[in-house]
Motif scaffolding. Structure first.
Motif, PDB file in Angstrom:
ATOM      1  N   SER A 157       1.390   7.515 109.226  1.00 25.76           N
ATOM      2  CA  SER A 157      -0.022   7.546 109.630  1.00 25.76           C
ATOM      3  C   SER A 157      -0.720   6.257 109.174  1.00 25.76           C
ATOM      4  CB  SER A 157      -0.714   8.759 109.005  1.00 25.76           C
ATOM      5  OG  SER A 157      -0.680   8.666 107.599  1.00 25.76           O
ATOM      6  N   GLY A 158      -1.895   6.036 109.700  1.00 24.17           N
ATOM      7  CA  GLY A 158      -2.595   4.786 109.420  1.00 24.17           C
ATOM      8  C   GLY A 158      -2.813   4.544 107.933  1.00 24.17           C
ATOM      9  N   SER A 159      -3.070   5.643 107.192  1.00 28.42           N
ATOM     10  CA  SER A 159      -3.333   5.485 105.767  1.00 28.42           C
ATOM     11  C   SER A 159      -2.104   5.027 104.996  1.00 28.42           C
ATOM     12  CB  SER A 159      -3.828   6.809 105.173  1.00 28.42           C
ATOM     13  OG  SER A 159      -2.878   7.816 105.439  1.00 28.42           O
ATOM     14  N   MET A 160      -0.937   5.192 105.583  1.00 30.06           N
ATOM     15  CA  MET A 160       0.316   4.855 104.908  1.00 30.06           C
ATOM     16  C   MET A 160       0.823   3.462 105.275  1.00 30.06           C
ATOM     17  SD  MET A 160       1.604   7.172 102.857  1.00 30.06           S
ATOM     18  CE  MET A 160       3.382   7.032 102.916  1.00 30.06           C
ATOM     19  N   ASP A 177      24.110  28.172 108.693  1.00 30.77           N
ATOM     20  CA  ASP A 177      25.001  29.179 108.101  1.00 30.77           C
ATOM     21  C   ASP A 177      25.878  28.576 107.004  1.00 30.77           C
ATOM     22  OD1 ASP A 177      23.955  30.783 109.979  1.00 30.77           O
ATOM     23  OD2 ASP A 177      25.614  30.495 111.417  1.00 30.77           O
ATOM     24  N   LEU A 178      26.076  27.252 107.037  1.00 31.71           N
ATOM     25  CA  LEU A 178      26.984  26.638 106.079  1.00 31.71           C
ATOM     26  C   LEU A 178      26.318  26.501 104.719  1.00 31.71           C
ATOM     27  CD1 LEU A 178      28.795  23.854 108.147  1.00 31.71           C
ATOM     28  CD2 LEU A 178      29.554  26.167 107.565  1.00 31.71           C
ATOM     29  N   GLU A 179      27.162  26.627 103.722  1.00 28.02           N
ATOM     30  CA  GLU A 179      26.704  26.515 102.342  1.00 28.02           C
ATOM     31  C   GLU A 179      26.613  25.035 101.993  1.00 28.02           C
ATOM     32  OE1 GLU A 179      25.859  28.640  98.698  1.00 28.02           O
ATOM     33  OE2 GLU A 179      26.272  29.437 100.669  1.00 28.02           O
ATOM     34  N   ARG A 180      25.420  24.445 102.146  1.00 28.92           N
ATOM     35  CA  ARG A 180      25.277  23.028 101.883  1.00 28.92           C
ATOM     36  C   ARG A 180      24.022  22.775 101.051  1.00 28.92           C
ATOM     37  NH1 ARG A 180      28.519  20.024 105.308  1.00 28.92           N
ATOM     38  NH2 ARG A 180      27.317  18.115 105.012  1.00 28.92           N
ATOM     39  N   SER A 181      24.049  21.642 100.362  1.00 33.62           N
ATOM     40  CA  SER A 181      22.856  21.242  99.628  1.00 33.62           C
ATOM     41  C   SER A 181      21.931  20.507 100.590  1.00 33.62           C
ATOM     42  CB  SER A 181      23.269  20.318  98.483  1.00 33.62           C
ATOM     43  OG  SER A 181      22.202  19.462  98.151  1.00 33.62           O
ATOM     44  N   ARG A 182      20.707  20.923 100.650  1.00 34.30           N
ATOM     45  CA  ARG A 182      19.778  20.324 101.614  1.00 34.30           C
ATOM     46  C   ARG A 182      18.582  19.761 100.863  1.00 34.30           C
ATOM     47  NH1 ARG A 182      21.821  24.977 104.152  1.00 34.30           N
ATOM     48  NH2 ARG A 182      23.035  24.424 106.003  1.00 34.30           N
ATOM     49  N   THR A 183      18.278  18.514 101.135  1.00 38.02           N
ATOM     50  CA  THR A 183      17.200  17.840 100.417  1.00 38.02           C
ATOM     51  C   THR A 183      16.344  17.070 101.413  1.00 38.02           C
ATOM     52  OG1 THR A 183      18.688  17.529  98.544  1.00 38.02           O
ATOM     53  CG2 THR A 183      16.683  16.199  98.572  1.00 38.02           C
ATOM     54  N   ILE A 184      15.046  17.146 101.187  1.00 38.33           N
ATOM     55  CA  ILE A 184      14.131  16.305 101.970  1.00 38.33           C
ATOM     56  C   ILE A 184      13.462  15.353 100.996  1.00 38.33           C
ATOM     57  CG2 ILE A 184      11.929  16.253 103.221  1.00 38.33           C
ATOM     58  CD1 ILE A 184      12.739  18.866 104.554  1.00 38.33           C
ATOM     59  N   ILE A 185      13.408  14.093 101.349  1.00 39.53           N
ATOM     60  CA  ILE A 185      12.625  13.149 100.558  1.00 39.53           C
ATOM     61  C   ILE A 185      11.404  12.795 101.387  1.00 39.53           C
ATOM     62  CG2 ILE A 185      12.611  10.909  99.405  1.00 39.53           C
ATOM     63  CD1 ILE A 185      15.630  11.254  99.057  1.00 39.53           C
ATOM     64  N   LEU A 186      10.286  13.332 100.954  1.00 37.89           N
ATOM     65  CA  LEU A 186       9.057  13.280 101.745  1.00 37.89           C
ATOM     66  C   LEU A 186       8.172  12.167 101.197  1.00 37.89           C
ATOM     67  CD1 LEU A 186       7.144  14.690 103.850  1.00 37.89           C
ATOM     68  CD2 LEU A 186       6.334  16.086 101.933  1.00 37.89           C
ATOM     69  N   ALA A 187       7.888  11.164 102.058  1.00 37.89           N
ATOM     70  CA  ALA A 187       7.006  10.073 101.634  1.00 37.89           C
ATOM     71  C   ALA A 187       5.671  10.242 102.330  1.00 37.89           C
ATOM     72  CB  ALA A 187       7.650   8.735 101.991  1.00 37.89           C
ATOM     73  N   THR A 188       4.642  10.554 101.546  1.00 35.22           N
ATOM     74  CA  THR A 188       3.308  10.794 102.153  1.00 35.22           C
ATOM     75  C   THR A 188       2.215  10.589 101.103  1.00 35.22           C
ATOM     76  OG1 THR A 188       1.951  12.388 103.349  1.00 35.22           O
ATOM     77  CG2 THR A 188       3.429  13.265 101.668  1.00 35.22           C
ATOM     78  N   ARG A 238      15.344  21.656  99.164  1.00 35.03           N
ATOM     79  CA  ARG A 238      14.580  21.121  98.043  1.00 35.03           C
ATOM     80  C   ARG A 238      13.847  19.888  98.551  1.00 35.03           C
ATOM     81  NH1 ARG A 238      16.957  20.524  92.100  1.00 35.03           N
ATOM     82  NH2 ARG A 238      17.679  22.571  92.757  1.00 35.03           N
ATOM     83  N   VAL A 239      12.577  19.747  98.222  1.00 30.41           N
ATOM     84  CA  VAL A 239      11.771  18.646  98.732  1.00 30.41           C
ATOM     85  C   VAL A 239      11.294  17.788  97.565  1.00 30.41           C
ATOM     86  CG1 VAL A 239       9.798  17.982 100.139  1.00 30.41           C
ATOM     87  CG2 VAL A 239      10.977  20.141 100.600  1.00 30.41           C
ATOM     88  N   TYR A 240      11.639  16.472  97.649  1.00 34.05           N
ATOM     89  CA  TYR A 240      11.106  15.508  96.674  1.00 34.05           C
ATOM     90  C   TYR A 240      10.052  14.693  97.361  1.00 34.05           C
ATOM     91  CZ  TYR A 240      15.064  16.665  93.727  1.00 34.05           C
ATOM     92  OH  TYR A 240      15.953  17.338  92.964  1.00 34.05           O
ATOM     93  N   GLY A 241       9.069  14.241  96.597  1.00 39.75           N
ATOM     94  CA  GLY A 241       7.992  13.466  97.183  1.00 39.75           C
ATOM     95  C   GLY A 241       7.972  12.054  96.637  1.00 39.75           C
ATOM     96  N   ILE A 242       7.614  11.125  97.531  1.00 40.71           N
ATOM     97  CA  ILE A 242       7.331   9.768  97.082  1.00 40.71           C
ATOM     98  C   ILE A 242       5.920   9.448  97.558  1.00 40.71           C
ATOM     99  CG2 ILE A 242       7.921   7.330  97.294  1.00 40.71           C
ATOM    100  CD1 ILE A 242      10.797   8.060  97.599  1.00 40.71           C
ATOM    101  N   THR A 243       5.092   9.049  96.641  1.00 39.63           N
ATOM    102  CA  THR A 243       3.694   8.786  97.009  1.00 39.63           C
ATOM    103  C   THR A 243       3.424   7.297  96.879  1.00 39.63           C
ATOM    104  OG1 THR A 243       3.056   9.216  94.709  1.00 39.63           O
ATOM    105  CG2 THR A 243       2.864  11.035  96.291  1.00 39.63           C
ATOM    106  N   PRO A 244       2.488   6.773  97.716  1.00 41.22           N
ATOM    107  CA  PRO A 244       2.183   5.352  97.656  1.00 41.22           C
ATOM    108  C   PRO A 244       1.437   5.015  96.359  1.00 41.22           C
ATOM    109  CG  PRO A 244       0.755   6.440  99.219  1.00 41.22           C
ATOM    110  CD  PRO A 244       1.769   7.455  98.799  1.00 41.22           C
ATOM    111  N   SER A 245       1.424   3.733  96.049  1.00 48.69           N
ATOM    112  CA  SER A 245       0.802   3.325  94.792  1.00 48.69           C
ATOM    113  C   SER A 245      -0.723   3.559  94.845  1.00 48.69           C
ATOM    114  CB  SER A 245       1.108   1.848  94.512  1.00 48.69           C
ATOM    115  OG  SER A 245       0.688   1.068  95.625  1.00 48.69           O
ATOM    116  N   GLY A 246      -1.296   3.791  93.697  1.00 47.44           N
ATOM    117  CA  GLY A 246      -2.726   3.982  93.608  1.00 47.44           C
ATOM    118  C   GLY A 246      -3.189   5.344  94.088  1.00 47.44           C
TER     119      GLY A 246
END
Lengths: 337, 295
Positions: free
Chosen positions: A106-109, A214-225, A250-258
């Protein structure tokens, strides 16, 4: 390098010996028959010619060369038939992880995206065997590449995204909705929703990227917002987080500086529900933290079975055999047999 | 065992046409130069008869040429000297043994001799031992002679030596005879000059060479060619080498030319026979040449 059927060259040698023995026996038997023989007098008139000796030598060289090449071809083919292989133990626990990189464009990012994609690239370098996808979203989500473990492709794609988001805002290419090489802009298809930076919709779309539920897997989202919602999302961040939880993502976040304040707190609260954490893009070691979390924390939940990978190497003996057979054909042509 | 002489006759009378056979008979008569002055009877002229013998008055009366026949003062002896060595059991051009050609030549000339009233004998050399059968004028005897040639010439016989046969002929045939040597395809040897010249002076000498198999062309079958003496093979792959074939052909042509020249320079009537079909025409040519040119 080892041979699966190591007895194959021995079998070939045995075959050669058998053929030779049979031929010799047949020849002996033929020698006994008088019928096939024509007695001629004064053969020295042919056999004593110097040209005869030359022709004899030539024929001998050709024949010897052919026998030699046939033996070489047979030897090489017996090595091919013996299946030269190398074996490798492959760790399957790593390939059981799926990671969706979920990027807010988005524009703010705009100002932060280049640094975030740089982080993504660092992350990707640390992974080995995990499947990785990239989804960009603003008011709607678009997939840049689906889950795959072709790291060359992933890095190339991420690099091109980084290149694009680093361009100055207001580029001529940007104004006309594309960059100078003619490709559609990276955010093409991300403005179809109602509003901007619809974070709930974006996260939910990323959750939907995981295949084989259905599969037994590790699922991760790295969410940058930056969690700066402007508009009317279909699902709220809370609903999307619950959806992720339901799908065991499982969701990890990365946030912009400031970025600080209620938006970040809200994001941290929600993502911690899934077992994730939020890192600032400027945190030294933020990427390493995510990698450690992903690998350490989830490795225990997976049961990887070491797998024996067998790789065939028929290349060089096969090439030798082909060359030798060509040689045999050439000599046969020369000898007019 | 099939009789040999009838086969010879059939080749003389059936395969060769009648005219050739008559010619042969006339030419054969010219070999024996001696004749008495006692008039015997008249007979039809045959090509090859001496023109001096034509009885012109009788010819004028009957309208067809007649020649006077004289009582012969003595019967001519014809000595067939035949190489029965191992080399003659080897193949001729057609793939059959050279022995069969030798029998054909000896049979044809022997039969003509008998028709002419001469007696036929045989000298062979087998296993280092010379066998001399004295001349007799009987077809049954000729058949016996041909058979012994056939029996003696075997693949396990000793190698023959036609020149040694010649030196025996000098000692073993005392009276003047018609000597017909049927020999293997040998190289002319200068050291035999003396014997050959003496033989030619004492007898009427005819020399017939039986030609060898062409080692490159073979006999058309896929039989393996082995040397008759030491069994060394002639590899069929090498027979297809064009360069070798060319050289061999040239050498063979040169050798045959040298062979003809050798006998001619020594005044010996010589011809070379390589196939059964060649026998009658070659013999006729030999006799004609002998009457006209003396060799």
């Amino acid at each position: 390098m080892e041979l699966v059927f190591a007895w194959m060259p021995l079998a070939a040698a045995g075959l050669v010996v058998t053929v030779v023995v049979v031929l010799v026996a047949l020849r002996k038997r033929a020698d006994r028959g008088e019928r096939g023989i024509l007695s001629a007098a004064h053969t020295e008139r042919l056999l004593a010619l110097p040209e005869y000796r030359g022709a004899y030598r030539r024929a001998l060289v050709k024949l010897g060369g052919m026998v030699l090449l046939v033996l070489v071809a047979l030897g090489a083919l017996s090595v091919v038939a013996a299946r030269p292989i190398t074996t490798d133990i492959a760790d399957t626990d790593r390939v059981n992880r799926d990671i969706v990189l979920c990027l807010d464009v988005s524009g703010s990012m705009t100002a932060a995206d280049a640094a975030i994609v740089g982080r993504f690239l660092e992350l990707v370098e640390q992974f080995h065997g995990e499947r990785i996808a990239l989804v960009v979203w603003d008011s709607s989500a678009a997939q840049v590449f689906p889950l795959n473990d072709d790291y060359d492709y992933v890095e190339e794609k991420l690099a091109s995204v980084q290149d694009e988001v680093s361009s100055d805002v207001g580029d001529v290419g940007d104004l006309f909705g594309g960059d100078p090489d003619g490709d559609p802009p990276i955010w093409a298809g991300t403005d179809l929703g109602n509003g901007s930076s619809l974070i709930g919709d974006g996260l939910a779309s990323c959750v939907l990227r995981f295949d084989n539920p259905d599969l037994e897997r590790s699922r991760t989202i790295i969410l940058a917002t930056d969690n700066a919602l402007a508009g009317d999302p279909i699902v709220t961040l809370e609903e999307a987080t619950s959806f992720a939880l339901e799908r065991e993502v499982r969701v990890y976040g990365i946030t912009p500086s400031g970025m600080f304040g209620p938006d970040e707190d809200d994001l941290r609260d929600q993502l911690r529900r899934t077992g994730g954490e939020v890192f600032g893009v400027d945190d030294t070691g933020a990427g390493q933290n995510i990698v450690d979390e992903v690998l350490d924390d989830q490795a225990t939940t997976l049961e990887g079975v070491p797998e024996l990978v067998v790789i065939d190497h028929p290349g060089w003996p096969f090439r030798i055999a082909v060359l030798a057979l060509w040689g045999v054909l050439f000599l046969a042509w020369r000898a007019r047999i | 065992m099939v009789a040999l002489l009838p086969r010879v006759k059939s080749r003389l009378f059936i395969h060769a046409n009648r005219r050739t056979t008559n010619l042969l008979e006339g030419e054969y008569a010219a070999i024996s130069a001696g004749r008495s002055l006692d008039f015997d009877d008249l007979r039809e002229y045959l090509p090859g008869d001496d023109v001096d013998d034509i009885d012109w008055k009788a010819t004028a009366r009957t309208g067809s040429p007649l020649v006077k026949r004289y009582k012969q003062t003595r019967r001519h002896d014809v000595v067939l000297a035949i190489d029965t060595g191992r080399g003659m059991a080897a193949a001729a051009e057609g793939g059959g043994p050279k022995r069969d050609l030798a029998i054909l030549v000896a049979g044809a000339l022997g039969y003509l001799s008998l028709r002419h009233g001469d007696a036929v004998g045989l000298v062979t050399r087998a296993g280092g031992r010379v066998r001399n059968r004295p001349p007799r004028a009987s077809e049954a005897y000729l058949e016996t002679l041909l058979r012994s040639v056939q029996n003696e010439t075997r693949l396990d016989a000793a190698p023959g030596d036609p020149y040694e046969l010649c030196s025996y002929l000098l000692r073993g045939v005392p009276s003047r005879s018609i000597v017909i040597v049927v020999a293997d395809d040998v190289e002319p040897a200068p050291d035999i000059d003396e014997a050959l010249r003496s033989l030619r002076e004492r007898h009427e000498l005819l020399w017939i060479t039986i030609g060898d198999l062409d080692l490159v062309r073979g006999d058309g079958s896929d039989r393996e060619i082995l040397d008759v003496l030491d069994g060394s093979p002639v590899p069929s792959v090498l027979r297809e080498d064009p360069r070798l074939a060319r050289v061999y052909r040239r050498r063979t042509d040169d050798r045959i030319a040298a062979q003809h020249a050798y006998f001619r320079s020594r005044g010996v009537s010589h011809c070379r026979v390589a196939t059964a079909d060649e026998v009658v025409p070659e013999l006729l040519r030999l006799l004609q040449r002998r009457r006209r040119n003396g060799y």
